[in-house]
Design a protein around this motif. Sequence first.
Motif, PDB file in Angstrom:
ATOM      1  N   ALA A  20       0.826  -1.210   0.000  1.00  0.00           N
ATOM      2  CA  ALA A  20       0.000   0.000   0.000  1.00  0.00           C
ATOM      3  C   ALA A  20       0.861   1.262   0.000  1.00  0.00           C
ATOM      4  N   LEU A  21       1.952   1.231   0.764  1.00  0.00           N
ATOM      5  CA  LEU A  21       2.789   2.424   0.889  1.00  0.00           C
ATOM      6  C   LEU A  21       3.696   2.632  -0.321  1.00  0.00           C
ATOM      7  N   ALA A  22       3.955   1.579  -1.068  1.00  0.00           N
ATOM      8  CA  ALA A  22       4.829   1.689  -2.236  1.00  0.00           C
ATOM      9  C   ALA A  22       4.177   2.497  -3.354  1.00  0.00           C
ATOM     10  N   SER A  23       2.871   2.472  -3.408  1.00  0.00           N
ATOM     11  CA  SER A  23       2.181   3.230  -4.462  1.00  0.00           C
ATOM     12  C   SER A  23       0.965   3.941  -3.880  1.00  0.00           C
ATOM     13  N   PRO A  24       1.203   4.916  -2.991  1.00  0.00           N
ATOM     14  CA  PRO A  24       0.065   5.604  -2.369  1.00  0.00           C
ATOM     15  C   PRO A  24      -0.715   6.416  -3.399  1.00  0.00           C
ATOM     16  N   GLY A  25      -2.010   6.416  -3.258  1.00  0.00           N
ATOM     17  CA  GLY A  25      -2.861   7.213  -4.142  1.00  0.00           C
ATOM     18  C   GLY A  25      -2.995   8.621  -3.600  1.00  0.00           C
ATOM     19  N   GLN A  26      -4.094   9.264  -3.952  1.00  0.00           N
ATOM     20  CA  GLN A  26      -4.325  10.620  -3.463  1.00  0.00           C
ATOM     21  C   GLN A  26      -4.707  10.627  -1.988  1.00  0.00           C
ATOM     22  N   MET A  27      -5.265   9.511  -1.525  1.00  0.00           N
ATOM     23  CA  MET A  27      -5.711   9.404  -0.135  1.00  0.00           C
ATOM     24  C   MET A  27      -5.560   7.955   0.293  1.00  0.00           C
ATOM     25  N   MET A  28      -5.057   7.761   1.505  1.00  0.00           N
ATOM     26  CA  MET A  28      -4.939   6.405   2.041  1.00  0.00           C
ATOM     27  C   MET A  28      -5.750   6.297   3.322  1.00  0.00           C
ATOM     28  N   LEU A  29      -6.332   5.125   3.527  1.00  0.00           N
ATOM     29  CA  LEU A  29      -7.027   4.814   4.770  1.00  0.00           C
ATOM     30  C   LEU A  29      -6.220   3.725   5.460  1.00  0.00           C
ATOM     31  N   LEU A  30      -5.704   4.049   6.641  1.00  0.00           N
ATOM     32  CA  LEU A  30      -4.908   3.097   7.415  1.00  0.00           C
ATOM     33  C   LEU A  30      -5.697   2.736   8.662  1.00  0.00           C
ATOM     34  N   ASP A  31      -6.148   1.506   8.741  1.00  0.00           N
ATOM     35  CA  ASP A  31      -6.955   1.045   9.863  1.00  0.00           C
ATOM     36  C   ASP A  31      -6.093   0.153  10.744  1.00  0.00           C
ATOM     37  N   GLU A  32      -5.716   0.659  11.912  1.00  0.00           N
ATOM     38  CA  GLU A  32      -4.865  -0.042  12.871  1.00  0.00           C
ATOM     39  C   GLU A  32      -3.604  -0.608  12.204  1.00  0.00           C
ATOM     40  N   PRO A  33      -2.806   0.250  11.553  1.00  0.00           N
ATOM     41  CA  PRO A  33      -1.654  -0.256  10.808  1.00  0.00           C
ATOM     42  C   PRO A  33      -0.541  -0.828  11.674  1.00  0.00           C
ATOM     43  N   THR A  34      -0.542  -0.554  12.974  1.00  0.00           N
ATOM     44  CA  THR A  34       0.531  -1.067  13.825  1.00  0.00           C
ATOM     45  C   THR A  34       0.205  -2.435  14.427  1.00  0.00           C
ATOM     46  N   ASN A  35      -1.020  -2.927  14.203  1.00  0.00           N
ATOM     47  CA  ASN A  35      -1.349  -4.261  14.714  1.00  0.00           C
ATOM     48  C   ASN A  35      -0.393  -5.280  14.120  1.00  0.00           C
ATOM     49  N   HIS A  36       0.093  -6.161  14.927  1.00  0.00           N
ATOM     50  CA  HIS A  36       0.978  -7.267  14.532  1.00  0.00           C
ATOM     51  C   HIS A  36       2.361  -6.804  14.078  1.00  0.00           C
ATOM     52  N   LEU A  37       2.713  -5.531  14.305  1.00  0.00           N
ATOM     53  CA  LEU A  37       4.046  -5.062  13.934  1.00  0.00           C
ATOM     54  C   LEU A  37       4.939  -5.024  15.166  1.00  0.00           C
ATOM     55  N   ASP A  38       6.216  -5.320  14.972  1.00  0.00           N
ATOM     56  CA  ASP A  38       7.158  -5.197  16.074  1.00  0.00           C
ATOM     57  C   ASP A  38       7.598  -3.741  16.197  1.00  0.00           C
ATOM     58  N   LEU A  39       8.366  -3.441  17.230  1.00  0.00           N
ATOM     59  CA  LEU A  39       8.757  -2.061  17.517  1.00  0.00           C
ATOM     60  C   LEU A  39       9.518  -1.417  16.366  1.00  0.00           C
ATOM     61  N   SER A  40      10.440  -2.132  15.761  1.00  0.00           N
ATOM     62  CA  SER A  40      11.211  -1.530  14.662  1.00  0.00           C
ATOM     63  C   SER A  40      10.315  -1.191  13.479  1.00  0.00           C
ATOM     64  N   ALA A  41       9.338  -2.036  13.191  1.00  0.00           N
ATOM     65  CA  ALA A  41       8.411  -1.754  12.085  1.00  0.00           C
ATOM     66  C   ALA A  41       7.518  -0.555  12.421  1.00  0.00           C
ATOM     67  N   ILE A  42       7.105  -0.438  13.672  1.00  0.00           N
ATOM     68  CA  ILE A  42       6.275   0.699  14.092  1.00  0.00           C
ATOM     69  C   ILE A  42       7.072   2.001  13.972  1.00  0.00           C
ATOM     70  N   LEU A  43       8.341   1.971  14.395  1.00  0.00           N
ATOM     71  CA  LEU A  43       9.183   3.170  14.282  1.00  0.00           C
ATOM     72  C   LEU A  43       9.399   3.548  12.818  1.00  0.00           C
ATOM     73  N   TRP A  44       9.607   2.560  11.974  1.00  0.00           N
ATOM     74  CA  TRP A  44       9.786   2.835  10.537  1.00  0.00           C
ATOM     75  C   TRP A  44       8.510   3.449   9.971  1.00  0.00           C
ATOM     76  N   LEU A  45       7.360   2.853  10.296  1.00  0.00           N
ATOM     77  CA  LEU A  45       6.076   3.363   9.796  1.00  0.00           C
ATOM     78  C   LEU A  45       5.850   4.796  10.265  1.00  0.00           C
ATOM     79  N   THR A  46       6.171   5.081  11.515  1.00  0.00           N
ATOM     80  CA  THR A  46       6.011   6.435  12.053  1.00  0.00           C
ATOM     81  C   THR A  46       6.838   7.436  11.247  1.00  0.00           C
ATOM     82  N   ARG A  47       8.098   7.115  11.025  1.00  0.00           N
ATOM     83  CA  ARG A  47       8.968   8.015  10.243  1.00  0.00           C
ATOM     84  C   ARG A  47       8.444   8.169   8.814  1.00  0.00           C
TER      85      ARG A  47
END
Length: 171
Positions: A20-47
């Motif tokens: 989803a993030l590789a080809s974002p459109g004009q608007m994205m809907l992210l529903d609980e994107p940190t579920n099942h992610l470890d800390l490093s993935a959450i930090l990457w997503l935040t940045r």
Amino acid sequence: EMPCRNLSGGQQTRILLGKALASPGQMMLLDEPTNHLDLSAILWLTRFLQTLKTSFVLVSHDRHLLDQVTTRTWELEGGFLHDYPASFSRSRELRRQRRTLKEQEYLRQQELRLRTEDFIRRNIMGQKTKQAQSRRKMLEKLNPLEKPLEDTRSLKIQLRESARGGALSLS
């Protein structure tokens, strides 16, 4: 080499999120994107979200993430959508202010209504009949404010004692 269905929930989430993030459109809907992610993935997503130029709507219980990446907060309460031009934490302060103002407005109107009804009752048959009639008309035209919703965040749970479980316990 492994099919996606054989991956863990966190790995599958990473793949879908990456897609989803590789080809974002004009608007994205992210529903609980940190579920099942470890800390490093959450930090990457935040940045990543902090630098993203695309608009997005983020639904999350992760308050830290919300504070880090949002500039506007929407809250659905009592059938109304409230828009706060602020991060999550700041929106809570604005929400408290909005609720306090609504409560004050409601109480002022109730006080005005009581005083006016008392004036009408005392003066409808006396020398101030016209004033009482005028105030009665004013009351009829007054748009009654609804009582503000009370904060119902307290939760009361009663649990009944259940039968003994299995022989194996974890502590």
